[in-house]
Each structure stands twice: as structure tokens, then as C-alpha cells.
Design an enzyme around this catalytic site. Structure first.
Site, PDB file in Angstrom:
ATOM      1  N   ARG A 143      27.725  53.307  62.878  1.00 20.85           N
ATOM      2  CA  ARG A 143      29.079  53.444  63.407  1.00 20.85           C
ATOM      3  C   ARG A 143      29.993  54.150  62.399  1.00 20.85           C
ATOM      4  O   ARG A 143      30.817  54.984  62.781  1.00 20.85           O
ATOM      5  CB  ARG A 143      29.665  52.071  63.749  1.00 20.85           C
ATOM      6  CG  ARG A 143      29.093  51.407  64.974  1.00 20.85           C
ATOM      7  CD  ARG A 143      29.638  52.028  66.262  1.00 20.85           C
ATOM      8  NE  ARG A 143      31.092  52.064  66.314  1.00 20.85           N
ATOM      9  CZ  ARG A 143      31.879  51.033  66.640  1.00 20.85           C
ATOM     10  NH1 ARG A 143      31.331  49.851  66.938  1.00 20.85           N
ATOM     11  NH2 ARG A 143      33.190  51.165  66.679  1.00 20.85           N
ATOM     12  N   LYS A 233      36.410  45.977  46.832  1.00 17.08           N
ATOM     13  CA  LYS A 233      35.061  46.407  47.223  1.00 17.08           C
ATOM     14  C   LYS A 233      35.031  47.881  47.585  1.00 17.08           C
ATOM     15  O   LYS A 233      34.150  48.627  47.137  1.00 17.08           O
ATOM     16  CB  LYS A 233      34.543  45.586  48.393  1.00 17.08           C
ATOM     17  CG  LYS A 233      33.045  45.782  48.629  1.00 17.08           C
ATOM     18  CD  LYS A 233      32.619  45.502  50.044  1.00 17.08           C
ATOM     19  CE  LYS A 233      32.850  46.718  50.910  1.00 17.08           C
ATOM     20  NZ  LYS A 233      32.207  46.622  52.241  1.00 17.08           N
ATOM     21  N   PRO A 250      29.788  47.045  43.934  1.00 21.46           N
ATOM     22  CA  PRO A 250      30.544  46.565  45.102  1.00 21.46           C
ATOM     23  C   PRO A 250      29.964  45.254  45.626  1.00 21.46           C
ATOM     24  O   PRO A 250      28.752  45.140  45.832  1.00 21.46           O
ATOM     25  CB  PRO A 250      30.355  47.690  46.128  1.00 21.46           C
ATOM     26  CG  PRO A 250      29.980  48.895  45.326  1.00 21.46           C
ATOM     27  CD  PRO A 250      29.206  48.376  44.158  1.00 21.46           C
ATOM     28  N   ASP A 252      29.405  43.634  48.431  1.00 22.27           N
ATOM     29  CA  ASP A 252      29.260  43.615  49.882  1.00 22.27           C
ATOM     30  C   ASP A 252      28.461  42.388  50.300  1.00 22.27           C
ATOM     31  O   ASP A 252      28.047  41.567  49.470  1.00 22.27           O
ATOM     32  CB  ASP A 252      28.586  44.899  50.368  1.00 22.27           C
ATOM     33  CG  ASP A 252      27.248  45.125  49.677  1.00 22.27           C
ATOM     34  OD1 ASP A 252      26.380  44.242  49.738  1.00 22.27           O
ATOM     35  OD2 ASP A 252      27.075  46.194  49.065  1.00 22.27           O
ATOM     36  N   GLN A 291      22.485  47.691  41.897  1.00 22.95           N
ATOM     37  CA  GLN A 291      23.155  47.212  43.105  1.00 22.95           C
ATOM     38  C   GLN A 291      22.677  47.961  44.334  1.00 22.95           C
ATOM     39  O   GLN A 291      22.407  47.362  45.389  1.00 22.95           O
ATOM     40  CB  GLN A 291      24.668  47.385  42.956  1.00 22.95           C
ATOM     41  CG  GLN A 291      25.491  46.885  44.137  1.00 22.95           C
ATOM     42  CD  GLN A 291      25.710  47.921  45.238  1.00 22.95           C
ATOM     43  OE1 GLN A 291      25.428  49.099  45.057  1.00 22.95           O
ATOM     44  NE2 GLN A 291      26.184  47.474  46.370  1.00 22.95           N
ATOM     45  N   PHE A 295      20.869  46.311  47.464  1.00 21.28           N
ATOM     46  CA  PHE A 295      21.534  46.405  48.772  1.00 21.28           C
ATOM     47  C   PHE A 295      20.566  46.946  49.824  1.00 21.28           C
ATOM     48  O   PHE A 295      20.416  46.367  50.904  1.00 21.28           O
ATOM     49  CB  PHE A 295      22.754  47.318  48.646  1.00 21.28           C
ATOM     50  CG  PHE A 295      23.301  47.828  49.964  1.00 21.28           C
ATOM     51  CD1 PHE A 295      24.193  47.073  50.698  1.00 21.28           C
ATOM     52  CD2 PHE A 295      22.904  49.051  50.479  1.00 21.28           C
ATOM     53  CE1 PHE A 295      24.702  47.518  51.911  1.00 21.28           C
ATOM     54  CE2 PHE A 295      23.395  49.526  51.689  1.00 21.28           C
ATOM     55  CZ  PHE A 295      24.300  48.752  52.408  1.00 21.28           C
TER      56      PHE A 295
END
Length: 303
Positions: A143, A233, A250, A252, A291, A295
Site C-alpha cells: 500500500r 521512528k 527504527p 517498528d 535492524q 526486520f
């Protein structure tokens, strides 16, 4: 149209699909229209394309770049010599082996490194990167990507290339001229006023994401939060994926999951304290690389 190939043996481990489909960047598109068709993308030989604005110290002109990975090469087609542009955007100048060796020997990191060997961080242009991550809140990667394509198609300049028309991501001035309603029509929802106001700030010279270069990491993150819709973030995402702050981590959903499941001692309550703790756990200087691997690995179902 110019074309060429970059031998990957000179760049070290590299995986184009994992790099551009791992949720770091929303400014590339896959020529077959199947960007983000899988949660675990790597090893493919698809063509990817983007319109790149002038990049200080790299390229003085806007360029269309199309690239794919095959047989140890990065094949490219472009309106100009794409080698310096691709080296910059895809961080081919990073010594990936040395970077990964400099991060801690942690089982989770080692599994992620092995699964997605060759994934690089990206180095996106600052303003498009900033807008992309303002749009990222509570959104699936597909999206977010769709929003960026829609803004380019509606508000960016058309660019002809190889018999097709692509669209550049709109400049700050072009986005600042749009109304909140026009942006909401592209499904930006509550993010629409954030995007419009941030574009105004850049267009008017009130603030510039690139201004953080040369600042300390903490000062740079604080500076970016002056943009409307940018919290810690999102600021960390822009620092990591555009502005060479490779220590940024970040926080998340997936990194918070990693902290809860693997590194609970790093949960220090507030964002700044927890971010500092997991950054230290991931080795400091290149913690952002750790990271990004974690992620992607967890998001794709790794354990």
C-alpha cells in the site's frame, strides 16, 4: 538510451531483489508489475526501474534507470551513465562482508544474514524518502508503494523512456501546490495534511531533510521530527535509508517483537532509551544493517 553492466564480484555479496523489495524503499517499481508479491523476495532476475532526481556529487540531471541482476552482473539501461547512480542508490560502495563481521555474533542476526545474504541498505533521495515514510504509518508495504506510484503519476513530471512514459516523484514544490483533498483522493487518508505541510516546509526553505548531514545522530533525529507527521521512528527510517546514519534503528513492530522475544533487557520504556539499548546490542556503528536484516527476516516468517 545507454546500457551496460556492473560486475558484482567487485561489489561483494549483493541481492537486488531483497534490497529493493525488503520494505526499505518505495521508489522503485518492478517492470512486470509484481512488486511485493511475496513477503520473502530474493534471488530474482526481474527488471526494476525508477526516475532519479539530480543527486549532489553523483549526477546533475534527472535520470531514468532500469536494472536487473543476472549471472553475476547488474545489467542496466538508462538515459545516462547509470554506474555512479546505482552505486549510490544501492550502496554498492559498502563493504558488506566487513560490515556484517563488525556486528555482534548473535544467533538471530546470523540466521537473517544467511537467509538474505547480499541484501544492502538503500540510499534513497531525501525528500521522496521522507514522504514515503510519512505515508508508512499503519500500512502494508504494498500500500505504501502504491501511494508513492500514485503521487508520481498524478503530480510528478512525465518522462519518456524506451517508448514508455514513466513519472518522476513530485518535487516539494509540486506536492506543496496540491490540496489536502487531492492527496486524500489517492488514499493517503489522515497522512494527506502531513504530506502537504511537509512539502510546504521544504518548498519554502523552512526545513530540509538533507540539512542533517554533518550533525550527530541524536541531533539529526531531533531535527527531522520538526516535519509534520514525523516522529522518532519515521525520522530513524529516513536517517537510515537516505542519509547515511547506519547506526539508526527504527523501532517498528518487528524490531519491537525482536526485543520482546530475544532481547528483553533492551526494553527501556521510552523510544530514545530503547532505541539506544538495541542499537548498542546490535553493535552501534552498523546497527541499522542488523535492524534491516532482522526486520526482513521476521516479517517473512523467520524465527
Amino acid at each position: 538510451m545507454e546500457s551496460g553492466a556492473i560486475p558484482l564480484e567487485s561489489a561483494g555479496p549483493f541481492d537486488l531483489q531483497a534490497t529493493v523489495e525488503s520494505g526499505q524503499t518505495y521508489l522503485w517499481d518492478r517492470a512486470d508489475g509484481n512488486m511485493y508479491e511475496t513477503m520473502s523476495a530474493y534471488g530474482g532476475d526481474h527488471w526494476y526501474e525508477t526516475v532519479v532526481p539530480p543527486l549532489g556529487g553523483v549526477s546533475d540531471e534527472r535520470a531514468v534507470v532500469r536494472v536487473r541482476q543476472t549471472d553475476g552482473l547488474l545489467e542496466w539501461e538508462s538515459t545516462t551513465d547509470a554506474v555512479p547512480i546505482l552505486t549510490h542508490l544501492l550502496r554498492l560502495d559498502d563493504d558488506l562482508d566487513a560490515i556484517l563481521e563488525a556486528t555482534p555474533d548473535l544467533p538471530l542476526l546470523n540466521r537473517a544474514y544467511e537467509e538474505y545474504r547480499g541484501m544492502r541498505l538503500v540510499r534513497d533521495p531525501p525528500f521522496p524518502c521522507l514522504i514515503s515514510f510519512i505515508c508508512s504509518a499503519q500500512m502494508r508495504v504494498s500500500r505504501i508503494h502504491g501511494m508513492q506510484l500514485a503521487m508520481a503519476e498524478q503530480f510528478g513530471d512525465p518522462v519518456s523512456f524506451d517508448g514508455r512514459t514513466l513519472h518522476a516523484f513530485p518535487t516539494a514544490e509540486q506536492l506543496a501546490e496540491r490540496t489536502e483533498e487531492e492527496l486524500r483522493d489517492l488514499s493517503l487518508g489522515y497522512r494527506a495534511p502531513y504530506v502537504q505541510r511537509t512539502a510546504e516546509m521544504v518548498a519554502d526553505g523552512e526545513a530540509d531533510p538533507a540539512a542533517v548531514r554533518g550533525m550527530t545522530y541524536e541531533d539529526a533525529r531531533e531535527y527531522l521530527t520538526r516535519f509534520v507527521g514525523v516522529g522518532d521512528k519515521v525520522a530513524d527510517c529516513v536517517l537510515l535509508f537516505s542519509l547515511d546514519f547506519l547506526e539508526a534503528v527504527p523501532l517498528d513492530t518487528w524490531i519491537q517483537t525482536a526485543i520482546a522475544d530475544y532481547y528483553p533487557e533492551c526494553d527501556a520504556g521510552g523510544y530514545a532509551e530503547t532505541s539506544r539499548a538495541i542499537r548498542d546490542r546490535f553493535g552501534g556503528k552498523y546497527a541499522g544493517y542488523a535492524q534491516t536484516y532482522v526486520f526482513y527476516y521476521l516479517r517473512a516468517g523467520g524465527e
